[in-house]
Each structure stands twice: as C-alpha cells, then as structure tokens.
Design a protein around this motif. Structure first.
Motif, PDB file in Angstrom:
ATOM      1  N   VAL A 147      71.973  72.696 119.808  1.00  0.00           N
ATOM      2  CA  VAL A 147      72.210  74.131 119.909  1.00  0.00           C
ATOM      3  C   VAL A 147      71.020  74.846 119.290  1.00  0.00           C
ATOM      4  O   VAL A 147      70.676  74.592 118.136  1.00  0.00           O
ATOM      5  CB  VAL A 147      73.515  74.540 119.199  1.00  0.00           C
ATOM      6  N   VAL A 148      70.398  75.732 120.066  1.00  0.00           N
ATOM      7  CA  VAL A 148      69.185  76.420 119.633  1.00  0.00           C
ATOM      8  C   VAL A 148      69.357  77.908 119.865  1.00  0.00           C
ATOM      9  O   VAL A 148      69.894  78.323 120.904  1.00  0.00           O
ATOM     10  CB  VAL A 148      67.943  75.901 120.401  1.00  0.00           C
ATOM     11  N   GLU A 149      68.948  78.709 118.902  1.00  0.00           N
ATOM     12  CA  GLU A 149      68.921  80.159 119.097  1.00  0.00           C
ATOM     13  C   GLU A 149      67.762  80.491 120.033  1.00  0.00           C
ATOM     14  O   GLU A 149      66.604  80.227 119.728  1.00  0.00           O
ATOM     15  CB  GLU A 149      68.742  80.874 117.756  1.00  0.00           C
ATOM     16  N   SER A 150      68.080  81.054 121.170  1.00  0.00           N
ATOM     17  CA  SER A 150      67.083  81.247 122.229  1.00  0.00           C
ATOM     18  C   SER A 150      66.032  82.284 121.875  1.00  0.00           C
ATOM     19  O   SER A 150      64.944  82.287 122.471  1.00  0.00           O
ATOM     20  CB  SER A 150      67.792  81.674 123.521  1.00  0.00           C
ATOM     21  N   ASP A 151      66.310  83.164 120.907  1.00  0.00           N
ATOM     22  CA  ASP A 151      65.367  84.225 120.564  1.00  0.00           C
ATOM     23  C   ASP A 151      64.452  83.858 119.419  1.00  0.00           C
ATOM     24  O   ASP A 151      63.670  84.697 118.963  1.00  0.00           O
ATOM     25  CB  ASP A 151      66.130  85.518 120.206  1.00  0.00           C
ATOM     26  N   VAL A 152      64.531  82.644 118.922  1.00  0.00           N
ATOM     27  CA  VAL A 152      63.696  82.213 117.803  1.00  0.00           C
ATOM     28  C   VAL A 152      62.675  81.215 118.348  1.00  0.00           C
ATOM     29  O   VAL A 152      62.956  80.021 118.490  1.00  0.00           O
ATOM     30  CB  VAL A 152      64.539  81.569 116.678  1.00  0.00           C
ATOM     31  N   TYR A 153      61.494  81.723 118.687  1.00  0.00           N
ATOM     32  CA  TYR A 153      60.484  80.895 119.341  1.00  0.00           C
ATOM     33  C   TYR A 153      59.108  81.526 119.114  1.00  0.00           C
ATOM     34  O   TYR A 153      58.981  82.651 118.589  1.00  0.00           O
ATOM     35  CB  TYR A 153      60.762  80.788 120.843  1.00  0.00           C
ATOM     36  N   VAL A 154      58.084  80.798 119.538  1.00  0.00           N
ATOM     37  CA  VAL A 154      56.718  81.336 119.632  1.00  0.00           C
ATOM     38  C   VAL A 154      56.195  80.981 121.020  1.00  0.00           C
ATOM     39  O   VAL A 154      56.543  79.936 121.587  1.00  0.00           O
ATOM     40  CB  VAL A 154      55.774  80.767 118.546  1.00  0.00           C
ATOM     41  N   THR A 155      55.388  81.861 121.574  1.00  0.00           N
ATOM     42  CA  THR A 155      54.846  81.630 122.906  1.00  0.00           C
ATOM     43  C   THR A 155      53.649  80.674 122.852  1.00  0.00           C
ATOM     44  O   THR A 155      53.147  80.335 121.777  1.00  0.00           O
ATOM     45  CB  THR A 155      54.411  82.958 123.544  1.00  0.00           C
ATOM     46  N   THR A 156      53.213  80.270 124.037  1.00  0.00           N
ATOM     47  CA  THR A 156      52.069  79.347 124.106  1.00  0.00           C
ATOM     48  C   THR A 156      50.807  79.988 123.546  1.00  0.00           C
ATOM     49  O   THR A 156      50.042  79.351 122.803  1.00  0.00           O
ATOM     50  CB  THR A 156      51.836  78.929 125.574  1.00  0.00           C
ATOM     51  N   GLU A 157      50.556  81.259 123.876  1.00  0.00           N
ATOM     52  CA  GLU A 157      49.371  81.951 123.371  1.00  0.00           C
ATOM     53  C   GLU A 157      49.418  82.090 121.856  1.00  0.00           C
ATOM     54  O   GLU A 157      48.399  81.904 121.176  1.00  0.00           O
ATOM     55  CB  GLU A 157      49.254  83.317 124.028  1.00  0.00           C
ATOM     56  N   GLU A 158      50.595  82.409 121.315  1.00  0.00           N
ATOM     57  CA  GLU A 158      50.734  82.519 119.855  1.00  0.00           C
ATOM     58  C   GLU A 158      50.495  81.171 119.187  1.00  0.00           C
ATOM     59  O   GLU A 158      49.842  81.091 118.137  1.00  0.00           O
ATOM     60  CB  GLU A 158      52.122  83.051 119.512  1.00  0.00           C
ATOM     61  N   LEU A 159      51.015  80.097 119.791  1.00  0.00           N
ATOM     62  CA  LEU A 159      50.820  78.766 119.212  1.00  0.00           C
ATOM     63  C   LEU A 159      49.349  78.359 119.242  1.00  0.00           C
ATOM     64  O   LEU A 159      48.823  77.797 118.272  1.00  0.00           O
ATOM     65  CB  LEU A 159      51.669  77.745 119.968  1.00  0.00           C
ATOM     66  N   LEU A 160      48.655  78.631 120.349  1.00  0.00           N
ATOM     67  CA  LEU A 160      47.231  78.293 120.445  1.00  0.00           C
ATOM     68  C   LEU A 160      46.419  79.088 119.419  1.00  0.00           C
ATOM     69  O   LEU A 160      45.487  78.562 118.804  1.00  0.00           O
ATOM     70  CB  LEU A 160      46.724  78.574 121.854  1.00  0.00           C
ATOM     71  N   ALA A 161      46.767  80.383 119.227  1.00  0.00           N
ATOM     72  CA  ALA A 161      46.061  81.189 118.225  1.00  0.00           C
ATOM     73  C   ALA A 161      46.300  80.639 116.824  1.00  0.00           C
ATOM     74  O   ALA A 161      45.375  80.582 115.995  1.00  0.00           O
ATOM     75  CB  ALA A 161      46.521  82.645 118.320  1.00  0.00           C
ATOM     76  N   LEU A 162      47.543  80.197 116.547  1.00  0.00           N
ATOM     77  CA  LEU A 162      47.841  79.625 115.230  1.00  0.00           C
ATOM     78  C   LEU A 162      47.094  78.308 115.023  1.00  0.00           C
ATOM     79  O   LEU A 162      46.583  78.043 113.926  1.00  0.00           O
ATOM     80  CB  LEU A 162      49.345  79.397 115.106  1.00  0.00           C
ATOM     81  N   MET A 163      47.003  77.478 116.071  1.00  0.00           N
ATOM     82  CA  MET A 163      46.265  76.220 115.943  1.00  0.00           C
ATOM     83  C   MET A 163      44.792  76.476 115.695  1.00  0.00           C
ATOM     84  O   MET A 163      44.144  75.764 114.911  1.00  0.00           O
ATOM     85  CB  MET A 163      46.455  75.387 117.212  1.00  0.00           C
ATOM     86  N   TRP A 164      44.248  77.488 116.344  1.00  0.00           N
ATOM     87  CA  TRP A 164      42.830  77.823 116.111  1.00  0.00           C
ATOM     88  C   TRP A 164      42.602  78.300 114.679  1.00  0.00           C
ATOM     89  O   TRP A 164      41.628  77.926 114.037  1.00  0.00           O
ATOM     90  CB  TRP A 164      42.389  78.884 117.108  1.00  0.00           C
ATOM     91  N   LYS A 165      43.522  79.148 114.169  1.00  0.00           N
ATOM     92  CA  LYS A 165      43.380  79.660 112.802  1.00  0.00           C
ATOM     93  C   LYS A 165      43.503  78.540 111.773  1.00  0.00           C
ATOM     94  O   LYS A 165      42.883  78.616 110.702  1.00  0.00           O
ATOM     95  CB  LYS A 165      44.447  80.725 112.538  1.00  0.00           C
ATOM     96  N   ASN A 166      44.296  77.506 112.080  1.00  0.00           N
ATOM     97  CA  ASN A 166      44.518  76.424 111.116  1.00  0.00           C
ATOM     98  C   ASN A 166      43.574  75.242 111.304  1.00  0.00           C
ATOM     99  O   ASN A 166      43.772  74.188 110.701  1.00  0.00           O
ATOM    100  CB  ASN A 166      45.969  75.941 111.215  1.00  0.00           C
ATOM    101  N   GLY A 167      42.545  75.406 112.134  1.00  0.00           N
ATOM    102  CA  GLY A 167      41.477  74.416 112.188  1.00  0.00           C
ATOM    103  C   GLY A 167      41.722  73.227 113.094  1.00  0.00           C
ATOM    104  O   GLY A 167      41.073  72.187 112.921  1.00  0.00           O
ATOM    105  N   TYR A 168      42.640  73.341 114.053  1.00  0.00           N
ATOM    106  CA  TYR A 168      42.831  72.235 114.990  1.00  0.00           C
ATOM    107  C   TYR A 168      41.632  72.136 115.925  1.00  0.00           C
ATOM    108  O   TYR A 168      40.994  73.144 116.248  1.00  0.00           O
ATOM    109  CB  TYR A 168      44.108  72.439 115.797  1.00  0.00           C
ATOM    110  N   SER A 169      41.327  70.922 116.367  1.00  0.00           N
ATOM    111  CA  SER A 169      40.159  70.709 117.212  1.00  0.00           C
ATOM    112  C   SER A 169      40.400  71.265 118.610  1.00  0.00           C
ATOM    113  O   SER A 169      41.534  71.556 119.014  1.00  0.00           O
ATOM    114  CB  SER A 169      39.822  69.219 117.293  1.00  0.00           C
ATOM    115  N   GLU A 170      39.317  71.380 119.337  1.00  0.00           N
ATOM    116  CA  GLU A 170      39.404  71.917 120.699  1.00  0.00           C
ATOM    117  C   GLU A 170      40.187  70.983 121.618  1.00  0.00           C
ATOM    118  O   GLU A 170      40.926  71.431 122.504  1.00  0.00           O
ATOM    119  CB  GLU A 170      38.005  72.157 121.254  1.00  0.00           C
TER     120      GLU A 170
END
Length: 331
Positions: free
Chosen positions: A8-31
């Motif tokens: 069971v998952v709350e459908s409104d608690v999520y992050v989008t693909t663009e937000e996740l990619l921006a967070l990965m870039w800010k946290n130093g993940y490789s290309e």
C-alpha cells in the motif's frame, strides 16, 4: 514483509524523474548512473518513497519525509492573490456607509449638523484616503518584491548555469586515476614502438645519405677519368711547346718534315716531330704508377700527369673522406 499482504503506497508521495536526476547530479552521482535512470524510466515516471528506499538503500521513513516535503514545495496551494479576492469599490462602500449613518444618526438626540457633516464626514474621508493609500503602498511593495524575487531567481539560474559550465570542464577529471593506472604500461609500449620507429628512420636516413654519397663518388670518378684523358693530351701538347724552342734536333726534324711535305713525299709518323713526340710521350706513361711517381708540373709527361693525378686524389680525400681534424672535432 509489507509486500506479502499487498503493498500500500500513498500515491501523492513521490518524486518525478527530472527531480530525481537533478538530485543525483547535486549529490555527485556519475554520468553513467544518471543515464541508467534516465534511459530506463520514462520522463513522466513517478518514483514513490518505497521505490526510492530500495533503489538507494535509504530508510523508508526518510524517503517518505523527503518526498512529502518535495511535493509540498512543488504544490501550487498556498498564499492567494489579494487582487483576485479583494472587494471592489471601496470608495462607494465608504460613502454609502456615510450616507446611511447620517440618515440613522439624525434621529438620535445630540447628533447635530456639526457632528454629522464635520466630524463623521471628515473621519470617513480620512478613512477612505488611508485605505486607498494603504492599498497603493501594498501593491507597490508586492510588485517590487515580486520583481526582486524574479531577479534573484534569474541570478540563481545564471549562477547554476555558470557552475554547470565550469563543472563540464572538469567532467573527465575522474578518469585521471584510470589513466594513471595504465600510464606505465602504455608508456613502456609506446617507448618501445618509438625506439623501433626511430631506429628505422635513422637507418633509412643513413641509407639515403650513403646512396647519395656513392652517387657523388661515382660522378666524381667518371669526371676524373674524362679529365685524365683530356689532361694527358693537354700536358703532351704543353710539353711539346716547352721543349720545341730549346731542342735543336726537334727543330731540324720539323724543318725536314716540312720540306718533305712540300715536295710531295709521304711523311711518316717517325718523320713528324709532333706525332713522334706524342707517341714517345704516351709510351712513357706505360707501366708508371701515377700515385707514387714523382710529381712535377714542369717535368716530363708522366711527372705532369702524376702531379695532376695526385692533386685529384687530394681533392677526393678532402671531399669524401674524414680528415684527422674532423675526427678530432667529433671526439
């Protein structure tokens, strides 16, 4: 455990693909890691908090809080625009209130003309002016605040773009360690190849220079042979010119040969002083070693040719051989 009875998952608690990619870039993940997420999931995919917890090995409670905060920050629900909800026609309302109040107050005792017109009317006018001025100042302040926020957001975006552009110049810095790990082996293999190519180039240059030198020697020897034939004839003629004025017998022989020739008789080679001189001169060269013979530019033909030959040999050694001075200079 949660998946056994249905997740069971709350459908409104999520992050989008663009937000996740921006967070990965800010946290130093490789290309490559960011590309793996970008090319695997569609652009409109929603990463709910249980997926993020499993994907990044983070506690589900933390991912839930983070996703909730992200959705709250991205939500449009918040402060309402005052221009859309404020009541219109405040001046009309103020003076309608003044008129109604004046009609009501005139029936009460002690509310005379002075109070109704001067006091109450002046107070309503002051309140109306204060309300208008207050709205004007508030509108101006909100406009300036909005423009300042827009300017700040623009500066932030330009700064982020500048940071990204600067970081792109160092995108390959992480590969330096990999390059350094193979630097020794690559260098040794390339040095061996370079040495082989250098030796082949030096061999080719040496062969080319030796061929040119041999060609020059052959041309010099060919010219030397032709010059030697011309030299023998020229020195024989020169010796005859030098000998004839001082040799009485040679003069008499020439005179006798001339008379015999004028008389119509046949003149043999033995009777001709020139022919006999050239024949005797050529015979004197037979069996003579010009390299060891005595050299004299005014002597016999053999001595003159030996002088010219030894001069040519000296020129050959000077041109094509290494002298003692040059060898000492190299040492």
């Amino acid at each position: 455990e949660r998946a056994k009875s249905g997740l069971v998952v709350e459908s409104d608690v999520y992050v989008t693909t663009e937000e996740l990619l921006a967070l990965m870039w800010k946290n130093g993940y490789s290309e490559s890691e960011r590309n793996a997420v970008q090319f695997t999931f569609p652009a409109d995919y929603k990463f709910h908090y249980p997926e993020l917890s499993v994907l990044f090995d983070i506690a589900e409670e933390d991912t839930y809080k983070f996703c909730m905060r992200t959705r709250m920050e991205a939500s449009h629900i918040g402060e309402l625009s005052w221009d859309q909800v404020k009541r219109k026609g405040f001046i009309r309302d103020h003076w309608l209130t003044f008129g109604v109040g004046l009609v009501i107050f005139k029936y009460f005792p002690f509310f005379n003309y002075y109070f109704g017109v001067k006091v109450f009317g002046t107070s309503m006018w002051c309140y109306t002016m204060w309300t208008g001025l207050n709205r004007f100042i508030a509108k101006t302040c909100r406009r300036n605040e909005y423009m300042a926020a827009q300017k700040t957001a623009q500066d932030v975006m330009e700064g982020e773009d500048a940071i990204v552009s600067s970081m792109r110049r160092f995108a390959n810095d992480a590969k330096c360690v990999e390059y350094l790990g193979t630097f020794k082996a690559d260098t040794e293999s390339k040095i061996a190849t370079y040495r082989g190519a250098l030796a082949a180039k030096m061999k080719e240059d040496l062969a080319e220079r030796a061929l040119k030198q041999l060609q020059a020697i052959a041309a010099f020897e060919a010219g030397m042979g032709a010059a030697m034939q011309e030299l023998v004839v020229r020195e024989a003629a020169s010796s005859f010119k030098d000998k004839f004025p001082a040799d009485k017998a040679l003069q008499d022989k020439a005179f006798t040969s001339a008379i015999k020739s004028l008389s119509g008789a046949q003149v043999t080679a033995a009777d001709c002083p020139v022919a006999s001189h050239f024949e005797s001169a050529f015979k004197s060269l037979q069996g003579v070693d010009l390299a060891t013979a005595k050299a004299d530019p005014k002597g016999s033909l053999a001595e003159r040719v030996a002088f010219a030959q030894q001069a040519k040999d000296a020129e050959f050694r000077q041109t094509f051989m290494v002298t003692a001075a040059e060898a000492a200079e190299v040492k």
